[in-house]
Design a protein around this motif. Structure first.
Motif, mmCIF file in Angstrom:
data_model
loop_
_atom_site.group_PDB
_atom_site.id
_atom_site.type_symbol
_atom_site.label_atom_id
_atom_site.label_comp_id
_atom_site.label_asym_id
_atom_site.label_seq_id
_atom_site.Cartn_x
_atom_site.Cartn_y
_atom_site.Cartn_z
ATOM 1 N N LEU A 94 -12.091 -11.940 8.157
ATOM 2 C CA LEU A 94 -10.715 -11.794 8.640
ATOM 3 C C LEU A 94 -9.710 -12.056 7.517
ATOM 4 O O LEU A 94 -8.794 -11.265 7.280
ATOM 5 C CB LEU A 94 -10.482 -12.768 9.802
ATOM 6 N N VAL A 95 -9.904 -13.173 6.815
ATOM 7 C CA VAL A 95 -8.991 -13.522 5.722
ATOM 8 C C VAL A 95 -9.060 -12.465 4.610
ATOM 9 O O VAL A 95 -8.037 -12.014 4.090
ATOM 10 C CB VAL A 95 -9.311 -14.929 5.162
ATOM 11 N N LEU A 96 -10.284 -12.039 4.291
ATOM 12 C CA LEU A 96 -10.443 -11.017 3.245
ATOM 13 C C LEU A 96 -9.753 -9.713 3.626
ATOM 14 O O LEU A 96 -9.114 -9.071 2.789
ATOM 15 C CB LEU A 96 -11.934 -10.762 2.983
ATOM 16 N N ALA A 97 -9.872 -9.346 4.908
ATOM 17 C CA ALA A 97 -9.258 -8.090 5.354
ATOM 18 C C ALA A 97 -7.750 -8.121 5.099
ATOM 19 O O ALA A 97 -7.182 -7.161 4.572
ATOM 20 C CB ALA A 97 -9.546 -7.869 6.836
ATOM 21 N N TYR A 98 -7.109 -9.240 5.450
ATOM 22 C CA TYR A 98 -5.664 -9.319 5.220
ATOM 23 C C TYR A 98 -5.332 -9.390 3.736
ATOM 24 O O TYR A 98 -4.320 -8.856 3.286
ATOM 25 C CB TYR A 98 -5.054 -10.496 5.991
ATOM 26 N N LEU A 99 -6.206 -10.044 2.985
ATOM 27 C CA LEU A 99 -5.998 -10.112 1.536
ATOM 28 C C LEU A 99 -6.014 -8.705 0.939
ATOM 29 O O LEU A 99 -5.152 -8.332 0.142
ATOM 30 C CB LEU A 99 -7.104 -10.966 0.918
ATOM 31 N N VAL A 100 -6.998 -7.907 1.370
ATOM 32 C CA VAL A 100 -7.114 -6.534 0.873
ATOM 33 C C VAL A 100 -5.899 -5.702 1.276
ATOM 34 O O VAL A 100 -5.427 -4.853 0.526
ATOM 35 C CB VAL A 100 -8.421 -5.889 1.407
ATOM 36 N N LEU A 101 -5.367 -5.960 2.480
ATOM 37 C CA LEU A 101 -4.229 -5.178 2.959
ATOM 38 C C LEU A 101 -2.922 -5.576 2.276
ATOM 39 O O LEU A 101 -2.122 -4.736 1.900
ATOM 40 C CB LEU A 101 -4.073 -5.357 4.473
ATOM 41 N N VAL A 102 -2.690 -6.885 2.136
ATOM 42 C CA VAL A 102 -1.361 -7.350 1.741
ATOM 43 C C VAL A 102 -1.218 -7.543 0.231
ATOM 44 O O VAL A 102 -0.175 -7.231 -0.333
ATOM 45 C CB VAL A 102 -0.992 -8.661 2.483
ATOM 46 N N LEU A 103 -2.282 -8.021 -0.413
ATOM 47 C CA LEU A 103 -2.157 -8.350 -1.842
ATOM 48 C C LEU A 103 -1.717 -7.163 -2.703
ATOM 49 O O LEU A 103 -0.786 -7.303 -3.513
ATOM 50 C CB LEU A 103 -3.465 -8.964 -2.363
ATOM 51 N N PRO A 104 -2.347 -5.965 -2.550
ATOM 52 C CA PRO A 104 -1.906 -4.839 -3.392
ATOM 53 C C PRO A 104 -0.427 -4.528 -3.192
ATOM 54 O O PRO A 104 0.304 -4.328 -4.163
ATOM 55 C CB PRO A 104 -2.775 -3.677 -2.902
ATOM 56 N N LEU A 105 0.027 -4.527 -1.943
ATOM 57 C CA LEU A 105 1.429 -4.241 -1.659
ATOM 58 C C LEU A 105 2.328 -5.270 -2.337
ATOM 59 O O LEU A 105 3.358 -4.936 -2.935
ATOM 60 C CB LEU A 105 1.653 -4.256 -0.140
ATOM 61 N N SER A 106 1.894 -6.526 -2.254
ATOM 62 C CA SER A 106 2.676 -7.604 -2.852
ATOM 63 C C SER A 106 2.778 -7.432 -4.369
ATOM 64 O O SER A 106 3.845 -7.614 -4.961
ATOM 65 C CB SER A 106 2.020 -8.934 -2.487
ATOM 66 N N LEU A 107 1.664 -7.028 -5.007
ATOM 67 C CA LEU A 107 1.676 -6.842 -6.463
ATOM 68 C C LEU A 107 2.529 -5.635 -6.859
ATOM 69 O O LEU A 107 3.311 -5.707 -7.813
ATOM 70 C CB LEU A 107 0.240 -6.664 -6.978
ATOM 71 N N VAL A 108 2.396 -4.534 -6.104
ATOM 72 C CA VAL A 108 3.195 -3.337 -6.390
ATOM 73 C C VAL A 108 4.680 -3.674 -6.318
ATOM 74 O O VAL A 108 5.477 -3.253 -7.158
ATOM 75 C CB VAL A 108 2.854 -2.200 -5.396
#
Lengths: 221, 225
Positions: free
Chosen positions: A192-206
């Protein structure tokens, strides 16, 4: 404690389906609420009678109530007055209702931040009010707004985690069901945590990168 | 249109019970903000120290809350404590734990921002006037830091009150849960109850959060430097 990798591999498709639902909802929410935000902020800029008052009221109502209660009202409350919506539609409408006000605020403060000398210069060279908005205000306001628009996009993406409350099979419910059925608590929560990490982290970095880029676009900046 | 059915809100002690439920969520938010502020001030001070690794660690801590939704953290604590760590904690405690840790991260960031944005000449002028270190903090630095922090902190409080609505999903009897009970009980007598009950809860949350928003904006305008 060792992790059950077969279980992880078996439940991966469930998480991927749920991630797709989240992406779908978030995209609808972000795009539609940005359109609403742009339109509403222009209405506020032109000070259109009555409409402005309505928008100010909407922004306050939307920003000062929790999404969960908005969703429950849409999903359980509205059918009582004859308005039946599917779970997905409720979630999309709820997220747009929430996001619209945040995006309006982001655009509004961007427009307000355009310096008055810019407006005056535009008017003094004979631009109409529409030309002024199109060629002077919006390009600058948009650049100024990008950080808050981005923050709102991330906010909406994260808020999708609440739609499970109205019986959509989202990431939260997938994890909850797996825990209930298999007792594989650690595996389910890690996924669950990984799924959100995969979803949100790239957007946050961009967005961090974009923020740095657009700073060059600001006048005098 | 449900021109009748609104009575369900005032039947028996329904209205008082809903207010009681609201109080539970406000209490969770209030305690969490208190704990979060204390931890956050320490964290904010630590984020301005020269030790790079410590700063990085605290930054990662903040990002964990910025990137992963709060509901996920509520689930993680709620589902993992009793089976994995063999500790039984109630929904309320879970909520206070998660919200306090989140509050600490956000308040820490606000404190760091306030400290870093303070012009250097303020401290230097103070020293030049011959203020002692205690006086410098008491009369120059802390009053200005508080002004810079207050709008953000009130804003966070509003967000936290709104987010406490999620505690119903980990089994806390809050205003939404009380509402559900009222709806279920009156399912035959008051079939339209859910419209009125959720409508009222919507308004109740607005009545709590709106004054906080106004207050935050007022300070923001007054202390804009």
């Amino acid at each position: 404690m060792s992790l059950d990798w077969t279980f992880i591999a078996d439940s991966l498709p469930l998480y991927l389906d749920a991630m797709w639902l989240t992406v779908e909802l978030a995209l609808i929410a972000i795009i539609v609420s940005m359109i609403i935000g742009l339109l509403f902020s222009l209405v506020l800029f032109y000070r259109i009678k009555y409409l402005s008052g309505f928008i100010v009221g909407y922004v306050e109502l939307s920003r000062n109530t929790p999404l969960l209660v908005q969703l429950f009202f849409l999903y359980y409350g509205l059918p009582k007055i004859g308005l039946h919506l599917s779970e997905f539609d409720c979630a999309a409408i709820g997220l747009v209702f929430l996001g619209g006000s945040y995006m309006t605020e982001a655009f509004r403060s961007g427009i307000e931040a355009v310096s008055s000398s810019q407006l005056e210069s535009g008017l003094s060279i004979g631009l109409s009010k529409v030309q002024l908005v199109r060629y002077v205000i919006l390009p600058q306001a948009f650049a100024i707004s990008i950080p808050s628009l981005g923050a709102n996009a991330i906010f909406l993406l994260k808020e999708t985690s609440i739609v499970g409350a109205i019986a959509l099979m989202d990431l939260m419910n997938v994890a909850k069901d797996l825990i209930g059925m298999s007792y594989k608590t650690a595996e389910s929560l890690i996924l669950l945590v990984l799924a959100y990490l995969v979803l949100v982290l790239p957007l946050s970095l961009v967005l961090t990168w974009l923020e740095r880029r657009v700073r060059h676009a600001e006048f005098g900046g | 249109m449900p021109n009748s059915g609104v009575e369900v809100l005032f039947e028996g002690s329904n209205f008082e019970r809903l207010l009681g439920g609201l109080l539970v969520t406000i209490e969770i938010a209030f305690i969490s903000i208190m704990i979060g502020t204390i931890l956050g001030v320490v964290m904010g001070l630590l984020r301005t120290v020269p030790t790079r690794s410590l700063r990085l660690l605290l930054r990662l801590y903040l990002e964990a809350f910025r990137i992963i939704p709060i509901l996920v953290w509520l689930y993680v604590v709620h589902f993992s404590f009793s089976p994995l760590l063999h500790i039984d904690i109630s929904g309320e405690t879970t909520a206070i734990l998660v919200f306090s840790l989140w509050g600490a991260a956000e308040i820490g960031d606000i404190v760091r921002g306030a400290l870093e944005s303070m012009p250097k000449h303020q401290a230097e002028s103070g020293k030049a006037l011959g203020l002692s270190k205690g006086q410098l903090y008491r009369y120059v630095l802390i009053p200005q830091a508080v002004r810079r922090m207050l709008p953000g902190a009130i804003n966070l409080a509003t967000r936290m009150v709104k987010t406490t609505s999620l505690v119903v999903l980990i089994g806390v009897i809050d205003v939404v849960k009380v509402g559900q009970q009222i709806i279920e009980l009156g399912v035959i007598k008051a079939p339209n109850a859910s419209f009125w009950v959720y409508g009222l809860i919507f308004i109740l949350y607005f009545l709590v959060c709106y004054p906080l928003s106004v207050l935050s904006r007022k300070y923001e305008r007054r202390w804009q430097s």
